[in-house]
Design a protein around this motif. Structure first.
Motif, PDB file in Angstrom:
ATOM      1  N   MET A 118       0.844  -1.182   0.000  1.00  8.28           N
ATOM      2  CA  MET A 118       0.000   0.000   0.000  1.00  8.28           C
ATOM      3  C   MET A 118       0.878   1.229   0.000  1.00  8.28           C
ATOM      4  SD  MET A 118      -3.221   1.107   2.210  1.00  8.28           S
ATOM      5  CE  MET A 118      -4.119   0.343   0.917  1.00  8.28           C
ATOM      6  N   GLY A 119       0.572   2.215  -0.793  1.00  7.86           N
ATOM      7  CA  GLY A 119       1.393   3.399  -0.916  1.00  7.86           C
ATOM      8  C   GLY A 119       1.032   4.472   0.080  1.00  7.86           C
ATOM      9  N   GLN A 120       1.470   4.323   1.310  1.00  5.97           N
ATOM     10  CA  GLN A 120       1.226   5.326   2.332  1.00  5.97           C
ATOM     11  C   GLN A 120       2.451   6.232   2.377  1.00  5.97           C
ATOM     12  OE1 GLN A 120      -1.483   5.516   4.486  1.00  5.97           O
ATOM     13  NE2 GLN A 120      -2.475   3.867   3.423  1.00  5.97           N
ATOM     14  N   ALA A 148      -2.398  -1.624  13.464  1.00  2.96           N
ATOM     15  CA  ALA A 148      -2.440  -1.646  11.999  1.00  2.96           C
ATOM     16  C   ALA A 148      -2.131  -0.265  11.416  1.00  2.96           C
ATOM     17  CB  ALA A 148      -3.808  -2.130  11.518  1.00  2.96           C
ATOM     18  N   CYS A 149      -2.729   0.768  11.986  1.00  2.00           N
ATOM     19  CA  CYS A 149      -2.496   2.128  11.488  1.00  2.00           C
ATOM     20  C   CYS A 149      -1.102   2.616  11.839  1.00  2.00           C
ATOM     21  CB  CYS A 149      -3.536   3.081  12.063  1.00  2.00           C
ATOM     22  SG  CYS A 149      -5.209   2.787  11.475  1.00  2.00           S
ATOM     23  N   GLY A 150      -0.549   2.102  12.948  1.00  2.00           N
ATOM     24  CA  GLY A 150       0.756   2.530  13.415  1.00  2.00           C
ATOM     25  C   GLY A 150       1.900   2.164  12.486  1.00  2.00           C
ATOM     26  N   ARG A 151       1.645   1.278  11.527  1.00  2.00           N
ATOM     27  CA  ARG A 151       2.677   0.956  10.536  1.00  2.00           C
ATOM     28  C   ARG A 151       2.979   2.152   9.649  1.00  2.00           C
ATOM     29  NH1 ARG A 151       0.273  -4.060   7.550  1.00  2.00           N
ATOM     30  NH2 ARG A 151      -1.656  -3.054   8.165  1.00  2.00           N
ATOM     31  N   LEU A 186      -9.434   0.604   5.468  1.00  2.00           N
ATOM     32  CA  LEU A 186      -9.271   1.693   6.420  1.00  2.00           C
ATOM     33  C   LEU A 186      -8.044   2.537   6.078  1.00  2.00           C
ATOM     34  CD1 LEU A 186      -9.899   3.220   9.046  1.00  2.00           C
ATOM     35  CD2 LEU A 186      -8.576   1.466  10.254  1.00  2.00           C
ATOM     36  N   LEU A 187      -6.928   1.883   5.808  1.00  2.00           N
ATOM     37  CA  LEU A 187      -5.706   2.620   5.458  1.00  2.00           C
ATOM     38  C   LEU A 187      -5.886   3.410   4.160  1.00  2.00           C
ATOM     39  CD1 LEU A 187      -3.036  -0.060   6.414  1.00  2.00           C
ATOM     40  CD2 LEU A 187      -3.577   2.059   7.652  1.00  2.00           C
ATOM     41  N   ALA A 188      -6.616   2.854   3.219  1.00  2.00           N
ATOM     42  CA  ALA A 188      -6.883   3.563   1.962  1.00  2.00           C
ATOM     43  C   ALA A 188      -7.765   4.796   2.219  1.00  2.00           C
ATOM     44  CB  ALA A 188      -7.547   2.632   0.954  1.00  2.00           C
ATOM     45  N   LEU A 189      -8.753   4.666   3.113  1.00  2.00           N
ATOM     46  CA  LEU A 189      -9.606   5.816   3.449  1.00  2.00           C
ATOM     47  C   LEU A 189      -8.781   6.922   4.106  1.00  2.00           C
ATOM     48  CD1 LEU A 189     -12.821   4.133   4.903  1.00  2.00           C
ATOM     49  CD2 LEU A 189     -12.615   5.405   2.751  1.00  2.00           C
ATOM     50  N   ILE A 190      -7.896   6.535   5.008  1.00  2.00           N
ATOM     51  CA  ILE A 190      -7.043   7.531   5.668  1.00  2.00           C
ATOM     52  C   ILE A 190      -6.169   8.230   4.634  1.00  2.00           C
ATOM     53  CG2 ILE A 190      -5.143   7.880   7.287  1.00  2.00           C
ATOM     54  CD1 ILE A 190      -6.342   5.525   8.935  1.00  2.00           C
ATOM     55  N   ALA A 191      -5.556   7.451   3.759  1.00  2.00           N
ATOM     56  CA  ALA A 191      -4.685   8.031   2.728  1.00  2.00           C
ATOM     57  C   ALA A 191      -5.475   8.958   1.812  1.00  2.00           C
ATOM     58  CB  ALA A 191      -4.012   6.921   1.925  1.00  2.00           C
ATOM     59  N   ALA A 192      -6.663   8.554   1.409  1.00  2.00           N
ATOM     60  CA  ALA A 192      -7.483   9.370   0.501  1.00  2.00           C
ATOM     61  C   ALA A 192      -7.926  10.652   1.182  1.00  2.00           C
ATOM     62  CB  ALA A 192      -8.703   8.577   0.037  1.00  2.00           C
ATOM     63  N   ARG A 193      -8.365  10.554   2.413  1.00  2.00           N
ATOM     64  CA  ARG A 193      -8.816  11.740   3.149  1.00  2.00           C
ATOM     65  C   ARG A 193      -7.668  12.701   3.404  1.00  2.00           C
ATOM     66  NH1 ARG A 193     -14.077  13.085   2.970  1.00  2.00           N
ATOM     67  NH2 ARG A 193     -15.208  11.138   2.769  1.00  2.00           N
ATOM     68  N   ARG A 194      -6.518  12.174   3.786  1.00  2.00           N
ATOM     69  CA  ARG A 194      -5.371  13.035   4.055  1.00  2.00           C
ATOM     70  C   ARG A 194      -4.937  13.730   2.769  1.00  2.00           C
ATOM     71  NH1 ARG A 194      -6.510  14.982   7.608  1.00  2.00           N
ATOM     72  NH2 ARG A 194      -4.629  16.169   7.479  1.00  2.00           N
ATOM     73  N   GLY A 195      -5.018  13.052   1.655  1.00  2.00           N
ATOM     74  CA  GLY A 195      -4.663  13.668   0.384  1.00  2.00           C
ATOM     75  C   GLY A 195      -5.554  14.837   0.044  1.00  2.00           C
ATOM     76  N   ARG A 196      -6.836  14.742   0.417  1.00  2.00           N
ATOM     77  CA  ARG A 196      -7.794  15.804   0.133  1.00  2.00           C
ATOM     78  C   ARG A 196      -7.613  17.000   1.046  1.00  2.00           C
ATOM     79  NH1 ARG A 196     -12.913  12.095   0.313  1.00  2.00           N
ATOM     80  NH2 ARG A 196     -12.101  10.544  -1.080  1.00  2.00           N
ATOM     81  N   THR A 197      -7.087  16.769   2.266  1.00  2.00           N
ATOM     82  CA  THR A 197      -7.020  17.876   3.219  1.00  2.00           C
ATOM     83  C   THR A 197      -5.600  18.320   3.527  1.00  2.00           C
ATOM     84  OG1 THR A 197      -7.007  16.364   5.095  1.00  2.00           O
ATOM     85  CG2 THR A 197      -9.157  17.184   4.373  1.00  2.00           C
ATOM     86  N   SER A 198      -4.601  17.702   2.894  1.00  2.00           N
ATOM     87  CA  SER A 198      -3.211  17.997   3.268  1.00  2.00           C
ATOM     88  C   SER A 198      -2.811  19.456   3.049  1.00  2.00           C
ATOM     89  CB  SER A 198      -2.254  17.080   2.495  1.00  2.00           C
ATOM     90  OG  SER A 198      -2.364  17.314   1.111  1.00  2.00           O
ATOM     91  N   THR A 199      -3.449  20.145   2.128  1.00  2.00           N
ATOM     92  CA  THR A 199      -3.112  21.548   1.935  1.00  2.00           C
ATOM     93  C   THR A 199      -3.741  22.439   2.991  1.00  2.00           C
ATOM     94  OG1 THR A 199      -5.003  21.850   0.450  1.00  2.00           O
ATOM     95  CG2 THR A 199      -2.861  21.290  -0.562  1.00  2.00           C
TER      96      THR A 199
END
Length: 130
Positions: free
Chosen positions: A1-3, A25-28, A115-128
């Motif tokens: 997974m590309g985190q 799991a998220c701590g990775r 779950l990890l994909a949702l976190i990555a997608a959400r963070r990508g949308r709000t990172s700015t």
């Protein structure tokens, strides 16, 4: 997974073993804390300012829905991504969860990759905005 973007994730579940498993799991990929209830979640959220909160809906008061509503009412915590996790069926709880300010809704047992994909997608949308 590309985190590739780490963020602060708060896992909240009154079943400590469930919270520990999701936190591990998220701590990775992310900086993670976990707590066992809604009151503790509010204390940690105010002090630590997580970027993502994974909240069990069915906890003793304040439950996940109540915590989500309180979080959304605190403007300096924005933008925080709220992800509901629950044993409720999707048809029963998803609309209610979204109405309380959750961004996403997952049924237990949680698919960790999703779950990890949702976190990555959400963070990508709000990172700015962070």
């Amino acid at each position: 997974m590309g985190q590739n973007t780490s963020c602060r994730v708060l896992v909240v579940d009154n079943y400590v073993s469930a919270a520990e498993a999701l936190a591990e799991a998220c701590g990775r990929y992310h900086e993670v804390k976990f707590v066992g209830g809604g009151s503790a979640a509010m204390e940690v959220a105010l002090a630590w300012r997580p970027q993502v909160m994974i909240l069990d809906i069915d906890m003793p008061p304040p439950n996940g829905l109540e915590v989500a509503t309180m979080i959304r009412d605190i403007s300096h915590l924005e933008p925080v991504t709220l992800i509901a996790v629950t044993g409720r069926s999707a048809a029963f709880g998803q609309e209610e969860a979204l109405a309380h300010g959750f961004d996403d809704y997952l049924i237990k047992p949680v698919d960790v990759e999703k779950l990890l994909a949702l976190i990555a997608a959400r963070r990508g949308r709000t990172s700015t905005q962070v």
